[in-house]
Motif scaffolding. Structure first.
Motif, PDB file in Angstrom:
ATOM      1  N   UNK A 118      85.629  86.267  51.836  1.00 42.13           N
ATOM      2  CA  UNK A 118      85.967  86.535  53.361  1.00 42.13           C
ATOM      3  C   UNK A 118      85.239  87.113  54.299  1.00 42.13           C
ATOM      4  N   UNK A 119      84.052  87.938  53.409  1.00 47.33           N
ATOM      5  CA  UNK A 119      83.134  88.803  54.457  1.00 47.33           C
ATOM      6  C   UNK A 119      82.388  88.339  55.425  1.00 47.33           C
ATOM      7  N   UNK A 120      81.717  86.918  54.392  1.00 51.12           N
ATOM      8  CA  UNK A 120      81.095  85.648  55.127  1.00 51.12           C
ATOM      9  C   UNK A 120      81.462  85.594  56.611  1.00 51.12           C
ATOM     10  N   UNK A 121      82.776  84.652  55.972  1.00 52.79           N
ATOM     11  CA  UNK A 121      84.120  83.976  57.315  1.00 52.79           C
ATOM     12  C   UNK A 121      83.859  85.105  58.344  1.00 52.79           C
ATOM     13  N   UNK A 122      84.654  86.197  57.996  1.00 48.82           N
ATOM     14  CA  UNK A 122      84.444  87.275  59.342  1.00 48.82           C
ATOM     15  C   UNK A 122      82.948  87.433  59.676  1.00 48.82           C
ATOM     16  N   UNK A 123      82.315  87.648  59.506  1.00 57.41           N
ATOM     17  CA  UNK A 123      80.231  87.539  59.888  1.00 57.41           C
ATOM     18  C   UNK A 123      80.159  86.821  60.985  1.00 57.41           C
ATOM     19  N   UNK A 124      80.398  85.151  60.115  1.00 59.34           N
ATOM     20  CA  UNK A 124      80.341  84.061  61.067  1.00 59.34           C
ATOM     21  C   UNK A 124      81.769  84.349  62.707  1.00 59.34           C
ATOM     22  N   UNK A 125      82.505  84.572  62.243  1.00 54.94           N
ATOM     23  CA  UNK A 125      83.606  84.320  63.261  1.00 54.94           C
ATOM     24  C   UNK A 125      83.384  85.641  64.163  1.00 54.94           C
ATOM     25  N   UNK A 126      82.947  86.523  63.813  1.00 57.43           N
ATOM     26  CA  UNK A 126      82.266  87.614  64.639  1.00 57.43           C
ATOM     27  C   UNK A 126      81.094  88.153  65.626  1.00 57.43           C
ATOM     28  N   UNK A 127      80.451  86.899  65.295  1.00 57.87           N
ATOM     29  CA  UNK A 127      78.949  86.240  65.695  1.00 57.87           C
ATOM     30  C   UNK A 127      79.035  85.369  66.533  1.00 57.87           C
ATOM     31  N   UNK A 128      80.302  84.611  66.018  1.00 55.85           N
ATOM     32  CA  UNK A 128      81.131  83.489  67.095  1.00 55.85           C
ATOM     33  C   UNK A 128      81.270  84.148  68.419  1.00 55.85           C
ATOM     34  N   UNK A 129      82.164  84.779  68.182  1.00 54.16           N
ATOM     35  CA  UNK A 129      82.914  85.867  68.818  1.00 54.16           C
ATOM     36  C   UNK A 129      82.177  86.361  70.654  1.00 54.16           C
ATOM     37  N   UNK A 130      81.418  86.928  69.822  1.00 55.65           N
ATOM     38  CA  UNK A 130      80.789  88.055  70.804  1.00 55.65           C
ATOM     39  C   UNK A 130      79.672  86.797  71.569  1.00 55.65           C
ATOM     40  N   UNK A 131      79.426  85.160  71.114  1.00 59.46           N
ATOM     41  CA  UNK A 131      78.485  84.246  71.949  1.00 59.46           C
ATOM     42  C   UNK A 131      79.825  83.420  72.812  1.00 59.46           C
ATOM     43  N   UNK A 132      80.810  83.559  73.435  1.00 61.55           N
ATOM     44  CA  UNK A 132      81.374  82.457  73.543  1.00 61.55           C
ATOM     45  C   UNK A 132      82.217  83.474  74.639  1.00 61.55           C
ATOM     46  N   UNK A 133      82.151  82.579  75.857  1.00 60.84           N
ATOM     47  CA  UNK A 133      82.935  83.136  77.265  1.00 60.84           C
ATOM     48  C   UNK A 133      84.521  83.136  76.560  1.00 60.84           C
ATOM     49  N   UNK A 134      84.840  83.680  77.129  1.00 58.60           N
ATOM     50  CA  UNK A 134      86.900  83.071  77.117  1.00 58.60           C
ATOM     51  C   UNK A 134      86.693  82.501  77.456  1.00 58.60           C
ATOM     52  N   UNK A 135      88.325  81.962  77.060  1.00 56.14           N
ATOM     53  CA  UNK A 135      89.479  80.592  76.918  1.00 56.14           C
ATOM     54  C   UNK A 135      90.110  80.917  76.952  1.00 56.14           C
ATOM     55  N   UNK A 136      90.871  79.998  77.838  1.00 58.27           N
ATOM     56  CA  UNK A 136      92.672  80.039  77.681  1.00 58.27           C
ATOM     57  C   UNK A 136      93.533  78.626  77.717  1.00 58.27           C
ATOM     58  N   UNK A 137      94.315  78.970  76.577  1.00 59.15           N
ATOM     59  CA  UNK A 137      95.036  77.870  75.783  1.00 59.15           C
ATOM     60  C   UNK A 137      96.123  76.670  76.820  1.00 59.15           C
ATOM     61  N   UNK A 138      95.666  75.765  77.210  1.00 58.00           N
ATOM     62  CA  UNK A 138      96.287  74.963  78.517  1.00 58.00           C
ATOM     63  C   UNK A 138      97.694  75.190  78.849  1.00 58.00           C
ATOM     64  N   UNK A 139      98.991  75.801  77.842  1.00 51.91           N
ATOM     65  CA  UNK A 139     100.036  76.480  78.864  1.00 51.91           C
ATOM     66  C   UNK A 139     100.190  77.676  79.299  1.00 51.91           C
ATOM     67  N   UNK A 140      99.057  78.515  78.200  1.00 51.32           N
ATOM     68  CA  UNK A 140      99.158  79.336  79.188  1.00 51.32           C
ATOM     69  C   UNK A 140      98.508  79.420  80.126  1.00 51.32           C
ATOM     70  N   UNK A 141      97.499  78.775  81.246  1.00 51.88           N
ATOM     71  CA  UNK A 141      96.733  78.753  82.059  1.00 51.88           C
ATOM     72  C   UNK A 141      97.793  77.275  83.275  1.00 51.88           C
ATOM     73  N   UNK A 142      98.167  76.857  82.196  1.00 54.21           N
ATOM     74  CA  UNK A 142      99.904  76.355  82.942  1.00 54.21           C
ATOM     75  C   UNK A 142     100.397  76.728  83.535  1.00 54.21           C
TER      76      UNK A 142
END
Length: 574
Positions: free
Chosen positions: A141-165
């Motif tokens: 779980x720790x490894x998954x969290x580490x991967x997720x937070x590193x990816x989170x910091x490198x991604x620009x925000x994207x909006x689900x299609x329905x919310x943007x709609x």
């Protein structure tokens, strides 16, 4: 700021998250989660109803207190309870909830037991190996969290299609009302129906002197004007979404639409074809020398390079150019092709409407049949039906089918695929079921080989009909499971069972590339709403968009069949 249903739902969802972090009463938490879902799925804007002097409709699970909060949010744009809850927790704690895989329970443990208050602190704790020491976490779980937070910091925000709609639809309606405007079209990834969008691109043509640019910049949902001019402007909406508007001539509208719809690899391929013919293509038209020979419509642009028009959903440079050249483009499925829906819930489990109300709503949507597939067995969080309650529901379906015209209800249930691949199917009633949906709601972290074996074993059950939301993902919230999906698709074809394309906007599962794989392997797909309320049948449109991105034709989708043909296919799966 105009408040959309998605905004109200987001506030209720955040309240539920914060209450869960604080350890509040589970029934109170669930009330806000249910309210978020009901409001988010409701087909009419609640703001418009209230502004026009109407009353709030009777929504399932929305009592006096929650109705009052809806009015407060619509009127003020804020919710006092949410502001209070935010004030009781450090600011960074809410940011932790945006990291995929970190739900409120994990955030609560990290906050209370490790004093983690920001994503930066979480990253440090993960790198230091301190998260694995918490009860219920561990090294994986720790490894998954580490991967997720590193990816989170490198991604620009994207909006689900329905919310943007919701924001896009309101803005387009506003622009069409501006004097002198001729055409308004949403382009970019939104038009290609990608499951998330980073921003919105809007094309407009208008008469000379139209104030459309000024009106766009002055739109009451605009938080900041980023740029402006005579032919283009960019703004950021108060929800955070960036919108770019381009004003083009009618004579260039088709060329601009092709160019700004993208994708970039697709437009490059079109320009390459043009050069081979001695032509030049850009956002202003198709040119032979200095003469513009096409560009008013997209069809004219494609014809100039020797191609038929290509649907926006296919424009990803994944073979659509070659297929168009060879005359092999599929006749893509449309919403009107659906004859039924094979996955829906009622208030008997975790839905928000009665059996009768769901039947009437499906009929109003133009559907001819609807499978009632409430959760059964051990899924307690969804109030799963035990055999006695399921039997009563099946009897009620028989009674309704004898009374209702224009809609047929199919008897089904959604059952847990247990960790060993067996199905939590109620004993003694399987013979009365038309459809058995198998679904994963736990053990998402199993190793790839074990997860694959688990699903394959479930599919081999003689009553298994359909694999629900196969990857178990929640867009921007939960990563897909690790599984050999190609093997599962091939097994579904051999076994004769089906794969779901779940149209819930937070799922859209199967993803488009795997829909195309299913088509290639001959496995049938069911585009289902997974409706938990009467308004959720509108989500089928998002599922159809995903199906079109996956090159699916009507024949590739099982619930385009009439009822007699569907029942024949069902019989073949069992």
């Amino acid at each position: 700021m105009p408040i959309h249903n998605a905004d109200i739902a987001a506030i209720f969802e955040e309240i539920a998250d914060l209450l869960e972090i604080e350890g509040a009463n589970p029934f109170r938490i669930r009330a806000y989660r249910n309210a978020a879902r009901v409001v988010g799925e409701y087909g009419r804007e609640l703001r418009a109803l209230l502004e026009n002097g109407g009353d709030l409709p009777r929504l399932p699970g929305i009592g006096t207190d929650l109705a009052g909060k809806i009015r407060e949010i619509v009127t003020t744009g804020h919710c006092a309870l949410l502001e209070r809850l935010r004030g009781e927790l450090p600011t960074g704690v809410t940011a932790l909830l945006k990291i995929p895989g970190l739900g409120p329970k994990k955030v609560s443990a990290l906050y209370h037991d490790l004093a983690v208050e920001t994503p930066e602190q979480l990253l440090r704790m993960a790198r230091e190996g301190r998260i694995r020491q918490l009860h219920g976490f561990g090294e994986k779980t720790e490894a998954s969290i580490l991967h997720a937070i590193e990816a989170y910091g490198s991604k620009a925000r994207r909006y689900p299609l329905a919310a943007a709609a919701q924001h896009a639809t309101a803005l387009v309606a506003y622009l069409r009302s501006v004097p002198g405007v001729h055409q308004v079209t949403l382009a970019g990834s939104y038009r290609r129906r990608k499951e998330t969008v980073g921003d919105l691109d809007i094309l407009v043509s208008a008469a000379s002197g139209s104030p459309v640019i000024q009106r766009f910049v002055g739109y009451d949902e605009v938080a900041e004007a980023l740029s402006g001019g005579t032919t283009r402007a960019s703004v950021t909406l108060k929800c955070g979404l960036q919108v770019d508007l381009r004003l083009v001539e009618d004579a260039s509208y088709g060329a601009a639409l092709e160019y700004f719809t993208g994708s970039r690899p697709h437009t490059i391929a079109i320009r390459t074809l043009a050069r081979e013919r001695g032509l030049k293509v850009n956002e202003y038209g198709v040119f032979q020398g200095e003469a513009r020979i096409a560009g008013e419509t997209e069809e004219s642009v494609y014809a100039a390079v020797g191609l038929p028009w290509i649907a926006p959903e296919l424009r990803e440079d994944r073979g659509e150019i070659e297929a168009a050249r060879a005359g092999r483009l599929p006749r893509l499925i449309e919403l009107a092709d659906l004859r039924g829906d094979l996955h829906a819930h009622t208030m008997a489990s975790d839905g928000h409407a009665s059996l009768h109300a769901m039947a009437l709503a499906a009929r109003a949507q133009g559907l001819e049949y609807l499978a009632i597939t409430d959760h059964c067995g051990a899924l307690k969080i969804a109030h799963g039906l035990d055999p006695q309650r399921l039997r009563r529901q099946l009897d009620e379906i028989d009674r309704l089918n004898a009374e209702l015209a224009g809609i047929t209800l199919l008897k089904g249930c959604e059952v847990e695929i247990l960790e060993d691949g067996s199905l939590d199917l109620p004993e003694g009633l399987a013979g009365r079921l038309d459809i058995v949906i198998g679904a994963l709601h736990s053990h998402f972290g199993l190793p790839r080989a074990k997860q694959t074996r688990r699903i394959l074993r479930a599919m081999d059950h003689p009553r298994f009909t359909l694999l629900a939301h196969p990857f178990g993902r929640l867009i921007n919230e939960r990563e897909p499971i690790e599984v050999d999906m190609q093997r599962i698709i091939r097994h579904a074809h051999l076994r004769g069972c089906w794969l779901e394309l779940n149209a819930q906007p937070q799922r859209l599962d199967l993803p488009d590339t795997w829909c195309r794989m299913a088509k290639a392997e001959g496995a049938l797909v069911a585009v289902n709403s997974d409706a938990h309320g009467t308004a959720a049948f509108d989500d089928l449109a998002f599922g159809i968009g995903q199906a079109r991105r996956g090159w699916l034709a009507p024949g590739d989708v099982v619930n385009t069949r009439n009822l007699a043909d569907l029942k024949s296919l069902i019989a073949a799966t069992m």
